[in-house]
Design a protein around this motif. Structure first.
Motif, mmCIF file in Angstrom:
data_model
loop_
_atom_site.group_PDB
_atom_site.id
_atom_site.type_symbol
_atom_site.label_atom_id
_atom_site.label_comp_id
_atom_site.label_asym_id
_atom_site.label_seq_id
_atom_site.Cartn_x
_atom_site.Cartn_y
_atom_site.Cartn_z
ATOM 1 N N SER A 95 63.518 8.279 -35.546
ATOM 2 C CA SER A 95 64.484 7.726 -36.497
ATOM 3 C C SER A 95 64.363 6.206 -36.582
ATOM 4 O O SER A 95 65.018 5.573 -37.405
ATOM 5 C CB SER A 95 65.909 8.116 -36.096
ATOM 6 N N ARG A 96 63.547 5.626 -35.725
ATOM 7 C CA ARG A 96 63.359 4.173 -35.727
ATOM 8 C C ARG A 96 61.877 3.878 -35.518
ATOM 9 O O ARG A 96 61.409 3.719 -34.394
ATOM 10 C CB ARG A 96 64.201 3.549 -34.613
ATOM 11 N N PHE B 225 60.010 -0.737 -33.342
ATOM 12 C CA PHE B 225 60.794 -1.056 -32.148
ATOM 13 C C PHE B 225 60.176 -2.285 -31.510
ATOM 14 O O PHE B 225 59.163 -2.218 -30.818
ATOM 15 C CB PHE B 225 60.797 0.117 -31.167
ATOM 16 N N GLY C 61 65.661 5.276 -31.100
ATOM 17 C CA GLY C 61 64.807 6.163 -31.886
ATOM 18 C C GLY C 61 64.897 7.601 -31.436
ATOM 19 O O GLY C 61 64.345 7.965 -30.406
#
Length: 91
Positions: free
Chosen positions: A19-20, A23, A11
């Motif tokens: 970006s993620r 998780f 991320g």
């Protein structure tokens, strides 16, 4: 000796947004199993903006670094924060 490697994004934090978003350590474990066992990678570079996430992913890489005689591929791991986490580089 040639290796086969992959970058694993935990991320990145461009503009303060990851970006993620999701998780999950169990998902990471499964993805690392695929990286080592199905993609036959011998190296994983773990990157991202959160040191905790990087640590989780690196630990899961190590789960797949047993000797090949035990049925696991040997996988080397490199970890480090994303360069996008340094404010001086963001402008």
């Amino acid at each position: 000796m040639r290796g086969r490697g992959i970058n694993y994004d935990t991320g990145f934090l461009p503009g303060g947004h990851t970006s993620r978003e999701s998780f999950d350590p169990e998902t990471v474990r499964e993805e690392m199993r695929v990286v080592a066992g199905e993609l036959n990678c011998t190296a994983v570079r773990v990157t991202g903006g959160d040191p905790e996430r990087i640590g989780v992913a690196a630990r899961h890489v190590r789960l797949h670094t047993r000797a090949p005689t035990q049925g696991h591929a040997h996988v080397a791991a490199w970890r480090g924060p994303s360069s996008t986490t340094r404010p001086s580089l963001l402008g």
